[in-house]
Each structure stands twice: as structure tokens, then as C-alpha cells.
Design a protein around this motif. Sequence first.
Motif, mmCIF file in Angstrom:
data_model
loop_
_atom_site.group_PDB
_atom_site.id
_atom_site.type_symbol
_atom_site.label_atom_id
_atom_site.label_comp_id
_atom_site.label_asym_id
_atom_site.label_seq_id
_atom_site.Cartn_x
_atom_site.Cartn_y
_atom_site.Cartn_z
ATOM 1 N N ALA A 103 0.836 -1.213 0.000
ATOM 2 C CA ALA A 103 0.000 0.000 0.000
ATOM 3 C C ALA A 103 0.864 1.253 0.000
ATOM 4 C CB ALA A 103 -0.922 -0.008 1.220
ATOM 5 N N ALA A 104 1.902 1.269 0.839
ATOM 6 C CA ALA A 104 2.747 2.468 0.917
ATOM 7 C C ALA A 104 3.475 2.698 -0.400
ATOM 8 C CB ALA A 104 3.748 2.333 2.066
ATOM 9 N N GLN A 105 3.926 1.605 -1.044
ATOM 10 C CA GLN A 105 4.616 1.772 -2.326
ATOM 11 C C GLN A 105 3.671 2.294 -3.397
ATOM 12 O OE1 GLN A 105 6.845 -1.798 -3.278
ATOM 13 N NE2 GLN A 105 8.358 -1.371 -1.706
ATOM 14 N N ASP A 107 1.227 4.344 -2.624
ATOM 15 C CA ASP A 107 0.681 5.572 -2.027
ATOM 16 C C ASP A 107 -0.830 5.453 -1.779
ATOM 17 O OD1 ASP A 107 1.003 8.097 -0.876
ATOM 18 O OD2 ASP A 107 0.344 9.090 -2.713
ATOM 19 N N VAL A 108 -1.207 4.350 -1.169
ATOM 20 C CA VAL A 108 -2.614 4.061 -0.901
ATOM 21 C C VAL A 108 -2.771 3.814 0.591
ATOM 22 C CG1 VAL A 108 -4.366 2.248 -1.177
ATOM 23 C CG2 VAL A 108 -3.089 3.053 -3.164
ATOM 24 N N CYS A 109 -3.894 4.252 1.160
ATOM 25 C CA CYS A 109 -4.180 3.954 2.558
ATOM 26 C C CYS A 109 -4.863 2.593 2.638
ATOM 27 C CB CYS A 109 -5.076 5.029 3.161
ATOM 28 S SG CYS A 109 -5.252 4.842 4.919
ATOM 29 N N GLN A 110 -4.200 1.631 3.277
ATOM 30 C CA GLN A 110 -4.775 0.286 3.359
ATOM 31 C C GLN A 110 -5.996 0.252 4.278
ATOM 32 O OE1 GLN A 110 -2.078 -3.061 4.126
ATOM 33 N NE2 GLN A 110 -3.488 -3.677 5.742
ATOM 34 N N ASP A 140 -9.030 6.345 -2.331
ATOM 35 C CA ASP A 140 -7.918 5.950 -3.187
ATOM 36 C C ASP A 140 -8.422 5.236 -4.439
ATOM 37 O OD1 ASP A 140 -5.556 6.814 -1.781
ATOM 38 O OD2 ASP A 140 -6.045 5.333 -0.238
ATOM 39 N N GLU B 93 -3.797 9.230 9.422
ATOM 40 C CA GLU B 93 -3.855 7.808 9.065
ATOM 41 C C GLU B 93 -2.451 7.207 8.994
ATOM 42 O OE1 GLU B 93 -5.975 8.092 5.408
ATOM 43 O OE2 GLU B 93 -7.931 8.169 6.372
ATOM 44 N N LEU B 95 -0.655 5.839 6.747
ATOM 45 C CA LEU B 95 0.211 6.224 5.629
ATOM 46 C C LEU B 95 0.836 7.596 5.880
ATOM 47 C CD1 LEU B 95 1.349 5.636 2.811
ATOM 48 C CD2 LEU B 95 -0.708 6.692 1.841
ATOM 49 N N GLN B 126 -0.264 -1.210 10.411
ATOM 50 C CA GLN B 126 0.276 -0.814 9.102
ATOM 51 C C GLN B 126 1.537 0.039 9.182
ATOM 52 O OE1 GLN B 126 -2.809 1.379 7.078
ATOM 53 N NE2 GLN B 126 -4.290 -0.293 7.199
ATOM 54 N N MET B 130 4.667 0.291 6.489
ATOM 55 C CA MET B 130 4.629 1.402 5.529
ATOM 56 C C MET B 130 5.904 2.235 5.609
ATOM 57 S SD MET B 130 0.694 2.688 5.584
ATOM 58 C CE MET B 130 -0.430 1.976 4.359
ATOM 59 N N ALA B 133 8.591 0.468 3.848
ATOM 60 C CA ALA B 133 8.442 0.580 2.393
ATOM 61 C C ALA B 133 8.940 1.936 1.905
ATOM 62 C CB ALA B 133 6.976 0.390 2.005
ATOM 63 N N LEU B 134 8.553 3.007 2.607
ATOM 64 C CA LEU B 134 8.927 4.358 2.159
ATOM 65 C C LEU B 134 10.440 4.558 2.248
ATOM 66 C CD1 LEU B 134 6.095 6.487 3.846
ATOM 67 C CD2 LEU B 134 6.213 5.686 1.479
ATOM 68 N N ARG B 214 -7.384 9.686 3.621
ATOM 69 C CA ARG B 214 -7.853 9.037 2.389
ATOM 70 C C ARG B 214 -9.136 8.247 2.665
ATOM 71 N NH1 ARG B 214 -3.306 7.990 -0.812
ATOM 72 N NH2 ARG B 214 -1.751 9.578 -0.422
#
Lengths: 309, 249
Positions: A103-105, A107-110, A140, B93, B95, B126, B130, B133-134, B214
Motif C-alpha cells: 500500500a505504501a509503495q 501511495d494508498v491507505c490500506q 484511493d 492515518e 500512511l 500498518q 509502511m 516501504a517508504l 484518504r
Amino acid sequence: MAALVLAEHDNKELKPATLNAVTAAAKLGGDVHVLVAGSGCQAVADAAAKIEGVAAVLLADDEAYAHPLAEVIAPLVVSLAGDYDAIVAPTTTNGKNIMPRVAAQLDVCQVSDVIAIEAPDTFVRPIYAGNALATVQSADAKKVMTVRGTGFPAAPASGGSAEIRPVGGAGNPGISSFVRQELAKSDRPELTAAKIIVSGGRGMGSGEAFSIIESLADKLGAAVGASRAAVDAGFISNDHQVGQTGKIVAPELYIACGISGAIQHLAGMKDSKVIVAINKDEEAPIFQVADYGLVADLFEAVPALEKAL
Amino acid sequence: MKILVPVKRVIDYNVKVRVKADKTGVDLANVKMSMNPFDEIAVEEAIRKKEAGEAEEIIAVSIGPQQAQETLRTALAMGADRAILIQTDDTVEPLAVAKLLKAVVDAEQPGLVILGKQAIDDDSNQTGQMLAALLGWPQGTFASIVKVAGDKLEVTREIDGGLETVSLNLPAIVTTDLRLNEPRYASLPNIMKAKKKQLDVKAPADYGVDTAPRLKTLKVEEPPKRAGGIKVKSVEELVDKLKNEAGVL
């Protein structure tokens, strides 16, 4: 609109949690494809192709995927994501490990732990250890979610005949490696797939006492569960834990022995079809959710129950 | 090595959660708030790494309202060296939290970030993944053992069916499971000392991160109540009910 489901497997067998995720993905309204990423996992792909409602199976068979490292699997999923509107995984430790990285890759909020799908962008999920249910709408373009198995019936494991397409690997960033795995060896069914579960709590008093739970479980062909209190007390290993911080289960029959019924435990088993509670404390909150309560000393009642079956 | 430990202020785990009558959320007015229990385990693990000589400095960071300073003071009293509050009253959130934490990591250059595996309010599980990943860092999630082994980190993870051990290049992300350790209580002298430790207050805008949500929460409801059943008097009656009434045996 198409959804990609991340298959749960051990390179030999497709795990049943995948079937529930397929049902959830189908509710989004488009084609359902299943990604099998593993090593020497053709048999898993063959099984996935037979699931009713699956239109295609993507098979990434590569040594790099022998163990499901998030650092390796996430880039593969991301490389395939362009063709899909939704990416779905079961809420297993694998799904929980890999999906937020995807999701982060993207750019989405899971959306985690979905228990119901109201519309392709609207989902229900438990919050506060299941003490509240939130209905959320995702803005998203691509939806990334994990789905709770107990919220969706398993798709039939046979009846489908999807084509199997090999997909190329996305490479290994080489920042992590698998060292070893210690899986509990057991002939008993898996907790999340079992039809009957016998669980013990703090009232068991010791690890040795769990033998009466195991004995009853074996008579019933059941899985063995435990409350967090029993795990924290060191009676039994954490992979048996049922509850918000453990596994979420919904068997046909759940037998809770010496479990008081803390909110966090109830959050993990209250969707069971029939709940039996055996506890010597008649005020225990577990009796408020039990269909059949027996106020008794479990060290007498559990062996007696086994004998009476 | 510096260790960064993000901590979240959440409803205390002993508090009975009540859904608001207008279904907009959970009632947090006049409710006891505490550090997320999994984050306490993260702070404890960082302190143990420092006590073992494997880390020099522990920085606690929180994203939340002004009152999250109390949560940071708790981390400082346990043994963190300094703290950063990214102050906002908005819902942030996972993210957006991960993006803010990435900005803190870019500025502070820690060798390890230890987070709780999930916060007990939204139960998302999460943020750590996340952030990994970033940053393009490896992740050891749901950790029950974390060992520094030269320039690598060996993490034993609680997975379905047992345990898995992975080796991660440093810098790395770790998220904590319940059995990693038992967090200490802060002593009174340490609570007093923590009041003097450095606590910087920033805003999300200082990091140039867009924290607009989001997800839109349409409603929050109580889960359906399970109707209680009956008490049986004996094992024989129980077996009879299970066979003939419930039909599950």
C-alpha cells in the motif's frame, strides 16, 4: 474492475484463508485473479485455478519467493498492481506483514481486517478490539485491503478452471534473508480452519493441565486454543492465542474452559456458531456470550465431557 | 546507533469503549488515555538495547494532540533520551504517519526504528511496514526476539503456526509483539528527571507532509450483541444439548 488476491500457502498446499479472500474479492464486482508467489509451488497454483470464481492465476515461481519475505513479495505485487483496481489478502501474519508495504509503495491507505464489503469503495472493519465497527469509504483509486476470514464464507475449492499465467519476478532487493522457521508440529486442524475449537484460559493453572484440553480436542477432531491470559502465563505458545491480538476464529463449536471472557478474547471468538463455557465462577463474563454454560470445576467437567462423547 | 521509537497516545486498554450516540466515533471525553501497550514494549526494547551498549541514543516521537506530550514524558521517564512531538489535532492515518516518520528518520538518521505492531484504537497494524516501504528498509514485524548480530539484525517473528527468524540489514524497522519483553515502570526519580529532558514540538507542515485522510468514516457502531444462552446443570445435559438441540456434535 479486477481484483488480485494474494494466495496464502506453504509452497505445497493452498491455505483455506485464500478461499475466504476470494469471496471477498468477488464482492468487489469484477474478475478475481489469484497470485501464487513461491518456489516449486505449481501444486498451489493448480489448486488456486480450481477455486470457483477465479478467472486467472498468476504464478511467480522463483527461488526468491521460497519464503514470503515482505521485502521481496511486495515489489512483485506492486509490479502487477497496474492491472488491478483492488489487491486483497487474508488477514494472516503474511497478509499483515506484506500488504501495508504494498500500500505504501502504491501511495494508498490500506483498509485492514475488513469484515464486510458494502460497496466497492465502502468497507466495515472492527476497531478498538472489536468493541466498535467502523464503516469507511476509501478515496484511493486502488484499494489495498486485508480481509478477515470469518467475515466471508469460503469460496468452493473446486469447480473453477482458471488459466495459469507465469509472471516474471521483480527481483530481490537483498536487504533481508530467511534464517529458520519453527512451526508447531501438530496433527490437529489449524485454528482458523477448525470446525471445533477447545480453548483453555488462566483457569487451567499450568501448562501441564492443558493435556486435558488436548485430549478432549483429539476426541473431537478439534483445534486447541487459548486465551491471552494463558499465553502470558506461559501455559501454551502464542500461536494458540485466540483474541484481538491473536487469531480471530468462528468455528461451529467453541468450548471455552477456564476462560473468564475478557473483551479481547471475546473479540476473537464471538462469531462462533455455538459457544460452550465451562467455568467455576458463575459470574464470569464468558457466560454472557455462551449458548451453553456449565458452572463446574473444569478439571472434573472436561474429562467427564470427553468420556461422555 | 540511534534508535527512534514512535509512540501513540490511545485510550487506556482497561477502559470500556463506548460508541457515541451519533455514530461519529468512540467517546473519548474524560476517558483515561495511556501509551499504546505495544509502544511501551517498543520503548522497553530500545532501552534494553541501550543498556546492552548496542545503542547510544533513544528518541521518542509522537504524532498527535498537545496532550501527547504526556505520552512522550512517559517514554522519557522509562529511559528515552529526548522526544519530538509533531502536534496536530487531526486524525492522521497510518500512511501519513509513516510519511511524517520518514521525514524524522531522514533528519535523525537512526539505525533502527522500533514501533508497536498495532495501536489498540484503530487496530490497523500498518505503520511500521509502511515506514519500511517508504525508506526501502527491511522489516521485522511481530517480533518476539530482536538481536543485533554485527551489522545485521536477527529478528524472531510470531507467525501463524509458530516462529520465523529473519536476518535484516541495518538500518531496519522492527514492530513489537506481546512477548518481546515486559515493559518497566518508570521510577519517581526518573519521572522527575524526565520533566527536564528535551522535548521539541513541531507541526506536520514543518516536514512538508500532506496528512489529509484518504478514508472517510461514514459511521461507527456497536457490534451486534450476542444473546446469552442457558446454563446447563451437568455434563450429560451439555452433551445432550450439543447433539440434539445445537446439532454440532
